[in-house]
Motif scaffolding. Structure first.
Motif, PDB file in Angstrom:
ATOM      1  N   TYR A 144     -14.862 -30.720 -29.940  1.00  0.00           N
ATOM      2  CA  TYR A 144     -13.786 -29.974 -29.338  1.00  0.00           C
ATOM      3  C   TYR A 144     -12.641 -31.181 -28.744  1.00  0.00           C
ATOM      4  O   TYR A 144     -11.590 -31.014 -28.773  1.00  0.00           O
ATOM      5  CB  TYR A 144     -14.207 -28.961 -28.210  1.00  0.00           C
ATOM      6  CG  TYR A 144     -14.978 -28.063 -28.278  1.00  0.00           C
ATOM      7  CD1 TYR A 144     -14.932 -27.052 -29.152  1.00  0.00           C
ATOM      8  CD2 TYR A 144     -16.402 -28.253 -28.100  1.00  0.00           C
ATOM      9  CE1 TYR A 144     -15.796 -26.067 -29.312  1.00  0.00           C
ATOM     10  CE2 TYR A 144     -17.394 -27.460 -28.453  1.00  0.00           C
ATOM     11  CZ  TYR A 144     -17.105 -26.269 -29.188  1.00  0.00           C
ATOM     12  OH  TYR A 144     -18.141 -25.462 -29.363  1.00  0.00           O
ATOM     13  N   GLN A 145     -13.073 -32.266 -28.683  1.00  0.00           N
ATOM     14  CA  GLN A 145     -12.366 -33.378 -27.764  1.00  0.00           C
ATOM     15  C   GLN A 145     -13.084 -34.748 -27.950  1.00  0.00           C
ATOM     16  O   GLN A 145     -14.103 -34.839 -28.070  1.00  0.00           O
ATOM     17  CB  GLN A 145     -12.022 -32.918 -26.475  1.00  0.00           C
ATOM     18  CG  GLN A 145     -13.204 -32.636 -25.403  1.00  0.00           C
ATOM     19  CD  GLN A 145     -13.131 -31.940 -24.132  1.00  0.00           C
ATOM     20  OE1 GLN A 145     -11.876 -31.787 -23.833  1.00  0.00           O
ATOM     21  NE2 GLN A 145     -13.900 -31.406 -23.706  1.00  0.00           N
ATOM     22  N   PHE A 155      -9.989 -46.957  -8.708  1.00  0.00           N
ATOM     23  CA  PHE A 155     -10.456 -45.477  -8.521  1.00  0.00           C
ATOM     24  C   PHE A 155     -11.723 -45.087  -9.012  1.00  0.00           C
ATOM     25  O   PHE A 155     -12.279 -44.101  -9.147  1.00  0.00           O
ATOM     26  CB  PHE A 155      -9.440 -44.594  -9.838  1.00  0.00           C
ATOM     27  CG  PHE A 155      -8.098 -44.700  -9.466  1.00  0.00           C
ATOM     28  CD1 PHE A 155      -7.475 -44.122  -8.064  1.00  0.00           C
ATOM     29  CD2 PHE A 155      -7.172 -45.299 -10.329  1.00  0.00           C
ATOM     30  CE1 PHE A 155      -6.004 -44.460  -7.715  1.00  0.00           C
ATOM     31  CE2 PHE A 155      -5.724 -45.379  -9.977  1.00  0.00           C
ATOM     32  CZ  PHE A 155      -5.272 -45.043  -8.808  1.00  0.00           C
ATOM     33  N   GLY A 156     -12.456 -46.124  -9.375  1.00  0.00           N
ATOM     34  CA  GLY A 156     -13.803 -45.955  -9.909  1.00  0.00           C
ATOM     35  C   GLY A 156     -14.066 -45.485 -11.333  1.00  0.00           C
ATOM     36  O   GLY A 156     -13.122 -45.667 -12.092  1.00  0.00           O
ATOM     37  N   ASN A 157     -15.279 -44.798 -11.436  1.00  0.00           N
ATOM     38  CA  ASN A 157     -15.345 -44.431 -12.958  1.00  0.00           C
ATOM     39  C   ASN A 157     -14.460 -43.096 -13.318  1.00  0.00           C
ATOM     40  O   ASN A 157     -14.270 -42.135 -12.362  1.00  0.00           O
ATOM     41  CB  ASN A 157     -16.726 -43.904 -13.242  1.00  0.00           C
ATOM     42  CG  ASN A 157     -17.535 -45.090 -13.203  1.00  0.00           C
ATOM     43  OD1 ASN A 157     -17.166 -46.161 -13.315  1.00  0.00           O
ATOM     44  ND2 ASN A 157     -19.020 -44.941 -13.189  1.00  0.00           N
ATOM     45  N   MET A 158     -13.501 -43.084 -14.385  1.00  0.00           N
ATOM     46  CA  MET A 158     -12.549 -42.100 -14.720  1.00  0.00           C
ATOM     47  C   MET A 158     -12.884 -41.316 -15.983  1.00  0.00           C
ATOM     48  O   MET A 158     -13.392 -41.895 -16.718  1.00  0.00           O
ATOM     49  CB  MET A 158     -11.423 -42.642 -14.929  1.00  0.00           C
ATOM     50  CG  MET A 158     -10.619 -43.316 -13.675  1.00  0.00           C
ATOM     51  SD  MET A 158      -9.153 -44.224 -14.030  1.00  0.00           S
ATOM     52  CE  MET A 158      -8.263 -43.155 -14.905  1.00  0.00           C
ATOM     53  N   LEU A 159     -13.014 -39.791 -15.954  1.00  0.00           N
ATOM     54  CA  LEU A 159     -13.287 -38.971 -16.916  1.00  0.00           C
ATOM     55  C   LEU A 159     -12.044 -39.049 -17.677  1.00  0.00           C
ATOM     56  O   LEU A 159     -11.019 -38.515 -17.021  1.00  0.00           O
ATOM     57  CB  LEU A 159     -14.024 -37.723 -16.503  1.00  0.00           C
ATOM     58  CG  LEU A 159     -14.146 -36.739 -17.856  1.00  0.00           C
ATOM     59  CD1 LEU A 159     -15.160 -37.195 -18.694  1.00  0.00           C
ATOM     60  CD2 LEU A 159     -14.649 -35.574 -16.995  1.00  0.00           C
ATOM     61  N   VAL A 160     -11.748 -39.286 -18.876  1.00  0.00           N
ATOM     62  CA  VAL A 160     -10.721 -39.003 -19.717  1.00  0.00           C
ATOM     63  C   VAL A 160     -10.910 -38.250 -21.045  1.00  0.00           C
ATOM     64  O   VAL A 160     -11.652 -38.440 -21.759  1.00  0.00           O
ATOM     65  CB  VAL A 160      -9.987 -40.408 -20.154  1.00  0.00           C
ATOM     66  CG1 VAL A 160      -8.780 -40.132 -20.969  1.00  0.00           C
ATOM     67  CG2 VAL A 160      -9.849 -41.276 -19.056  1.00  0.00           C
ATOM     68  N   LEU A 161     -10.150 -37.002 -21.102  1.00  0.00           N
ATOM     69  CA  LEU A 161     -10.544 -35.989 -22.305  1.00  0.00           C
ATOM     70  C   LEU A 161      -9.185 -36.115 -23.088  1.00  0.00           C
ATOM     71  O   LEU A 161      -8.176 -35.681 -22.448  1.00  0.00           O
ATOM     72  CB  LEU A 161     -10.592 -34.656 -21.576  1.00  0.00           C
ATOM     73  CG  LEU A 161     -12.065 -34.630 -20.707  1.00  0.00           C
ATOM     74  CD1 LEU A 161     -12.225 -33.080 -20.489  1.00  0.00           C
ATOM     75  CD2 LEU A 161     -13.284 -35.151 -21.587  1.00  0.00           C
ATOM     76  N   ASN A 162      -9.427 -36.343 -24.432  1.00  0.00           N
ATOM     77  CA  ASN A 162      -8.258 -36.351 -25.306  1.00  0.00           C
ATOM     78  C   ASN A 162      -7.214 -37.257 -24.527  1.00  0.00           C
ATOM     79  O   ASN A 162      -6.030 -36.832 -24.884  1.00  0.00           O
ATOM     80  CB  ASN A 162      -7.817 -35.104 -25.827  1.00  0.00           C
ATOM     81  CG  ASN A 162      -8.723 -34.425 -26.746  1.00  0.00           C
ATOM     82  OD1 ASN A 162      -9.382 -35.106 -27.346  1.00  0.00           O
ATOM     83  ND2 ASN A 162      -8.657 -33.087 -26.768  1.00  0.00           N
ATOM     84  N   GLY A 163      -7.358 -38.474 -24.120  1.00  0.00           N
ATOM     85  CA  GLY A 163      -6.451 -39.228 -23.553  1.00  0.00           C
ATOM     86  C   GLY A 163      -5.864 -38.720 -22.279  1.00  0.00           C
ATOM     87  O   GLY A 163      -4.839 -39.337 -22.052  1.00  0.00           O
ATOM     88  N   ASP A 164      -6.465 -37.895 -21.894  1.00  0.00           N
ATOM     89  CA  ASP A 164      -5.714 -37.202 -20.580  1.00  0.00           C
ATOM     90  C   ASP A 164      -6.732 -37.418 -19.457  1.00  0.00           C
ATOM     91  O   ASP A 164      -7.777 -37.322 -19.309  1.00  0.00           O
ATOM     92  CB  ASP A 164      -5.504 -35.624 -20.508  1.00  0.00           C
ATOM     93  CG  ASP A 164      -4.854 -34.922 -19.316  1.00  0.00           C
ATOM     94  OD1 ASP A 164      -3.837 -35.857 -18.804  1.00  0.00           O
ATOM     95  OD2 ASP A 164      -5.347 -33.893 -19.074  1.00  0.00           O
ATOM     96  N   ALA A 222     -21.377 -34.011 -24.956  1.00  0.00           N
ATOM     97  CA  ALA A 222     -20.724 -35.219 -24.793  1.00  0.00           C
ATOM     98  C   ALA A 222     -20.036 -35.152 -23.177  1.00  0.00           C
ATOM     99  O   ALA A 222     -20.018 -36.277 -22.681  1.00  0.00           O
ATOM    100  CB  ALA A 222     -19.359 -34.942 -25.519  1.00  0.00           C
ATOM    101  N   VAL A 223     -19.775 -34.331 -22.543  1.00  0.00           N
ATOM    102  CA  VAL A 223     -19.179 -34.182 -21.191  1.00  0.00           C
ATOM    103  C   VAL A 223     -20.063 -34.236 -20.061  1.00  0.00           C
ATOM    104  O   VAL A 223     -20.194 -35.207 -19.336  1.00  0.00           O
ATOM    105  CB  VAL A 223     -18.129 -32.956 -20.805  1.00  0.00           C
ATOM    106  CG1 VAL A 223     -17.692 -33.144 -19.606  1.00  0.00           C
ATOM    107  CG2 VAL A 223     -16.840 -32.886 -21.894  1.00  0.00           C
ATOM    108  N   ILE A 224     -21.193 -33.394 -20.106  1.00  0.00           N
ATOM    109  CA  ILE A 224     -22.153 -33.227 -19.003  1.00  0.00           C
ATOM    110  C   ILE A 224     -22.966 -34.427 -19.255  1.00  0.00           C
ATOM    111  O   ILE A 224     -23.236 -35.058 -18.085  1.00  0.00           O
ATOM    112  CB  ILE A 224     -22.999 -31.909 -19.242  1.00  0.00           C
ATOM    113  CG1 ILE A 224     -21.921 -30.891 -18.627  1.00  0.00           C
ATOM    114  CG2 ILE A 224     -24.172 -31.907 -18.134  1.00  0.00           C
ATOM    115  CD1 ILE A 224     -22.770 -29.401 -19.005  1.00  0.00           C
ATOM    116  N   ASP A 225     -23.516 -34.842 -20.356  1.00  0.00           N
ATOM    117  CA  ASP A 225     -24.338 -35.927 -20.556  1.00  0.00           C
ATOM    118  C   ASP A 225     -23.611 -37.324 -19.856  1.00  0.00           C
ATOM    119  O   ASP A 225     -24.276 -37.929 -19.404  1.00  0.00           O
ATOM    120  CB  ASP A 225     -24.809 -36.151 -22.064  1.00  0.00           C
ATOM    121  CG  ASP A 225     -25.800 -37.108 -22.146  1.00  0.00           C
ATOM    122  OD1 ASP A 225     -26.820 -36.774 -21.505  1.00  0.00           O
ATOM    123  OD2 ASP A 225     -25.634 -37.723 -22.917  1.00  0.00           O
TER     124      ASP A 225
END
Length: 361
Positions: A144-145, A155-164, A222-225
């Motif tokens: 999906y992404q 900001f510490g660790n950052m989650l980036v989904l499809n460049g967002d 991908a995301v949760i893991d």
């Protein structure tokens, strides 16, 4: 190898004399052993390029409307002190040559292009921001992404989904806002979370002693893991198990599950939608996003108890037209609703963000 791009601008109260300005700078470029090429601008001022040692490349423009610009490109491994000396010399010389007509001098930090770690993203309203990202912790593609987790010194660790940019260790304000801003009592309540793969909403809601939380996340591997490995300041240990005393995480598409809940008559005290933000336009390519948003919204209201509340993110506070369009959708649901909104500063977004609370009339 990355490229560094420097800019130096002189805003003028009157057009510069091209001949004297260019002539006055030639000695600096000659000292740098840079080869000059003059380009025909068909009457639009002076344009020249200079190529020198180690691949240094300079574009000099003296514009006819009162602007002088210098662009310098060099490779990342080039001696930064030497590059700074060149820019300092050009700036000092131009200040002397243009004395009396300068209204503003602007020299920006270098933009790094093609680096192994991307540090630049646009805000929702189209402004460019640079993050202090120093390395990539996680980078995977799901069906999906694309999912990245990057480390920012600020900001510490950052989650980036499809460049967002979606969530960072610094962003508890986001989680609190999408849960009602601390004004709700979750004790003994049933909660449905749509999305929320970073685990932040789940972790914070569990602390409030609900009866049961059901979380629907479509992209487990991908995301949760990734988040349970690298976003533990956000999710704690909540994602180590997909079930707990008061929660369950279902790795499923939320649409068919919501439809099933509607058919079964299952309802919740709170529905928290952490999926797609409000689209920024109604152009044809955005139609599917708006349709998806309307579908989720209508299904969510249908599974909401009469006294329940639906929470979701909106978008950047500057996107007033898009937010107005979303509020129009709230008036077109299968049952009448009221709503309120809150503007919150989410640190890693570097912009104000709008959150909505919706309830049945």
């Amino acid at each position: 190898m990355a490229l560094r791009h420097y800019t130096l601008d002189f805003k003028l109260s009157a057009p510069a004399d091209c001949t004297s300005t260019v002539h006055g700078l030639q000695s600096i470029f000659q000292e740098q052993e840079m080869t000059e090429t003059v380009h025909d601008t068909e009457g639009h001022g002076h344009l020249a390029t200079f190529v020198g040692k180690k691949g240094r490349f300079v574009v000099l423009r003296v514009h006819t409307h009162g602007l002088v610009t210098v662009d310098l490109q060099c490779y990342e491994g080039d001696d930064s002190a030497q590059v700074d000396n060149l820019l300092n010399a050009l700036e000092t010389k131009l200040e002397n040559l243009l004395r009396g007509i300068i209204t503003r001098v602007k020299r920006l930090p270098a933009i790094s292009r093609g680096a192994s770690v991307d540090r630049y993203w646009p805000t929702a309203d189209g402004r460019l921001v640079e993050y202090d990202i120093d390395h990539v912790l996680y980078d995977k593609d799901s069906a999906y992404q694309n999912i990245k987790i990057l480390h920012s010194q600020q900001f510490g660790n950052m989650l980036v989904l499809n460049g967002d940019v979606n969530m960072a260790d610094s962003d508890l304000a986001y989680t609190q806002a999408i849960m009602g801003g601390g004004r709700e009592s979750y004790e003994g309540k049933e909660v449905l979370i749509l999305g929320g793969g970073d685990g932040g909403i789940l972790a914070e809601t569990v602390k409030l002693k609900p009866k049961m939380i059901t979380m629907l996340e479509i992209s487990f591997c991908a995301v949760i893991d990734g988040c349970r490995q690298h976003m533990r300041k956000t999710c704690g240990d909540i994602l180590d198990s997909l079930t707990g005393d008061c929660y369950q995480v279902l790795v499923e598409d939320c649409v068919p599950v919501l439809k099933k809940y509607v058919e079964e008559g299952r309802t919740f005290d709170y529905v928290i939608n952490d999926l797609t933000a409000v689209p920024i336009s109604t152009l044809p390519e955005e139609d599917s996003t708006w349709e998806f948003l309307r579908l989720i919204l209508d299904l969510s209201i249908k599974v909401l108890r009469p006294s329940g509340k639906y929470f979701t993110q909106g978008n950047c506070a500057n996107l007033t037209e898009a937010l107005d369009l979303y509020e129009e959708q709230l008036q077109k649901l299968s049952c009448p609703v009221d709503f309120s909104k809150e503007v919150v500063c989410v640190p890693s977004y570097m912009e104000l963000w709008v959150f909505y609370s919706v309830w049945k009339k």
